[in-house]
Design an enzyme around this catalytic site. Structure first.
Site, mmCIF file in Angstrom:
data_model
loop_
_atom_site.group_PDB
_atom_site.id
_atom_site.type_symbol
_atom_site.label_atom_id
_atom_site.label_comp_id
_atom_site.label_asym_id
_atom_site.label_seq_id
_atom_site.Cartn_x
_atom_site.Cartn_y
_atom_site.Cartn_z
ATOM 1 N N GLU A 93 0.836 -1.209 0.000
ATOM 2 C CA GLU A 93 0.000 0.000 0.000
ATOM 3 C C GLU A 93 0.872 1.262 0.000
ATOM 4 O OE1 GLU A 93 -3.347 -0.118 2.728
ATOM 5 O OE2 GLU A 93 -4.162 -1.864 1.692
ATOM 6 N N GLU A 97 -4.880 -8.871 -0.609
ATOM 7 C CA GLU A 97 -5.680 -8.627 0.603
ATOM 8 C C GLU A 97 -7.120 -8.490 0.158
ATOM 9 O OE1 GLU A 97 -4.479 -5.528 3.357
ATOM 10 O OE2 GLU A 97 -2.364 -5.952 2.983
HETATM 11 O O1 AHR Z 1 -5.282 -6.183 6.660
HETATM 12 C C1 AHR Z 1 -5.217 -5.031 7.454
HETATM 13 C C2 AHR Z 1 -4.566 -3.865 6.738
HETATM 14 O O2 AHR Z 1 -5.331 -3.482 5.649
HETATM 15 C C3 AHR Z 1 -3.207 -4.126 6.135
HETATM 16 O O3 AHR Z 1 -2.191 -4.012 7.056
HETATM 17 C C4 AHR Z 1 -3.099 -3.065 5.088
HETATM 18 O O4 AHR Z 1 -2.308 -3.440 4.011
HETATM 19 C C5 AHR Z 1 -4.534 -2.817 4.688
HETATM 20 O O5 AHR Z 1 -4.840 -1.471 4.694
#
Ligand code: AHR
Length: 499
Positions: free
Chosen positions: A194, A311
């Site tokens: 991110e 994710e």
């Molecule tokens: O999964 C939780 C968080 O969500 C992670 O650390 C981040 O990459 C995303 O914003």
């Protein structure tokens, strides 16, 4: 009073029994609808957040909770049952504040750091050697998330060398002196996480240039560029334009939130509106995958660069007093998972890996733990049902089904995926998103099917330590009649069958 209660129960039962089934029509052909479904789209994500590692997975070798070199036997056994093809670690946001050197050598001498993103202190008791032991216990490929936000490229390159070198170099010798002779295999390496936010708040141009710089020194693993997570096509465009040659995959982060990022919404005790909004959000992943694929096609028509949805999952409010990012997991989450898998199956040309966030006790997890107790979640069972899809070839499936509306949210009633499994069987996954009405799906198929169904009476049905079997799969079968095979799906259910 008694009479009134009885009347109400009967009335409710009559409504459920009387709910008219949705009529749908499914046509499956033998034409492949894309390349095979990579088993790695059923991957996982483990971050040092809340009790996601400490307590949930790792209890330490000295714990009275049964473990193998520190890793909980109950969780490992459950995960092995569904299979963990790939695991991403150690973050998330945590990764861009992590120095791999903190997690090697004598555990008693490892530094204690603040966990900047998720609170509390990081003991570094779980570091590279421990994590790789966990991966070996699970038989999982490894996806390391490297630090591009706060460490130099040399740190990332040296971490990879430390793990993978098989020569007399000092880093390989150091690994040996820390107890590991044989090099490990690291299949994927994330170049930051991110970068648009917690990974450094970089402009797309700055990120692309940095990516190229870091990726130049990462030789032995597939390099995953941090991509989109906020609906920003421009970042994807810039990254593909400037950095496609220096990456093997680009990531997408996609979370399904019923309300908004200030007040996410509750994991249980929600109404039909929140049910519909969450599933609508989950189905929206297809729009992002399509948008990213379109941009990627422009710069990489040969489709060399994969899309890694590294994710994804639901994100609700954490109850007061719970560990960071902890949330309960209900039947709704199982439907989110199933619907998301079906979307991945429809985009196998690009989507080669996906990692649900996260494995245990954090966000949409497989299991919840409390001391020695562990309970498997409805999401775990969705993964269980979909096992036949790993390595299967998606088939063209056309579904005609009506939509249904809750408030101003319109959803398809039924969503489907069909594939030819690795063992030659035809497998079908159907999700009935309607919380009230059963669905009658007439098909062009003529064989009997057997499989499993996951459903429950309440939208927010969930498993607890006291009642661990509130949402578990049940056998499902159907035989063809004079009109061919007709599948009767209960309301709010996931059905996976094979023939
Ligand atoms: O999964 C939780 C968080 O969500 C992670 O650390 C981040 O990459 C995303 O914003």
């Amino acid at each position: 009073m008694k009479t009134l209660a009885a009347v109400l129960i009967l009335a409710a039962a009559a409504t459920a029994a009387g709910a008219q089934p949705i009529e749908a029509r499914l046509t499956v052909t033998q034409d492949a609808a894309g390349p095979r479904i990579e088993p790695t789209v059923y991957g996982h994500f483990v971050e040092h957040a809340g009790t996601g590692v400490y307590g949930g997975l790792w209890v330490g070798p000295e714990s009275t909770i049964p473990n193998t070199r520190g890793w909980r036997n109950d969780v490992v056994q459950a995960l092995k049952r569904v299979g963990v093809p790939v695991m991403r670690w150690p973050g998330g946001c945590f990764a861009d504040d992590y120095d791999w050197r903190d997690g090697i050598g004598d555990p008693a001498k490892r530094p204690i750091r603040r966990n900047r993103w998720w609170g509390g202190l990081e003991s570094n008791r779980v570091g590279t050697h421990e994590f790789m032991d966990f991966a070996e216990q699970l038989g999982s490929e490894v996806y390391l998330s490297g630090n591009m936000g706060s460490m130099p490229p040399r740190a990332a390159a040296q971490w990879l060398d430390y793990m993978t070198a098989d020569d007399a170099s000092t880093l390989a010798q150091e690994r040996r002196s820390n107890g590991r002779d044989k090099p490990w295999k690291v299949k994927y390496f994330g170049v930051g996480n991110e970068s648009f936010g917690c990974g450094g708040n970089m402009t797309p141009e700055h990120q692309a240039d940095l990516h190229n710089q870091y990726a130049t020194f990462l030789w032995s693993a597939a390099r995953v560029a941090s991509g989109d997570g906020e609906g920003d096509d421009n970042r994807v465009e810039v990254l593909m334009k400037r950095s496609a040659k220096q990456m093997d995959a680009l990531s997408l982060h996609y979370y399904s939130v019923p309300d908004n990022w200030t007040k996410h919404g509750d994991a249980t005790g929600f109404d039909a509106g929140a049910w519909a909004r969450t599933l609508k959000a989950a189905l929206g992943i297809e729009t992002r995958i399509t948008a990213l694929s379109t941009i990627m096609d422009k710069y990489d028509p040969a489709k060399r660069v994969a899309l890694s949805v590294d994710e994804w999952g639901t994100w609700y409010d954490t109850p007061a007093g719970a560990s960071a990012l902890w949330q309960q997991n209900s039947l709704r989450d199982a439907l989110v998972a199933a619907a998301t898998f079906n979307v991945f199956h429809a985009h196998t040309d690009r989507v080669k890996m996906a990692n649900i966030a996260q494995m245990v006790n954090v966000l949409q997890s497989m299991a919840l733990t409390d001391g020695p107790r562990m309970v498997l979640t409805p999401t775990y069972y969705a993964f269980d049902l979909y096992r036949p899809f790993k390595g299967a070839t998606p088939l063209k499936a056309t579904l005609q089904a009506p939509a249904f509306s809750t408030g101003d949210v319109e959803l398809p009633t039924v969503q489907v995926s069909a594939a030819r499994a690795a063992d030659g069987k035809l497998v079908l996954a159907l999700v009935n998103l309607d919380p009230d009405r059963p669905a009658r799906v007439a098909t062009n198929l003529t064989s009997a099917v057997t499989g499993q169904v996951l459903t429950a009476a309440a939208m927010d049905a969930h498993n607890t330590f006291e009642h661990p079997k509130a949402v578990v799969p049940a056998p499902f079968s159907a035989k063809p009649g004079p009109q061919g095979l007709v599948l009767e799906l209960p309301p709010k259910s996931v059905v996976v069958v094979g023939m």
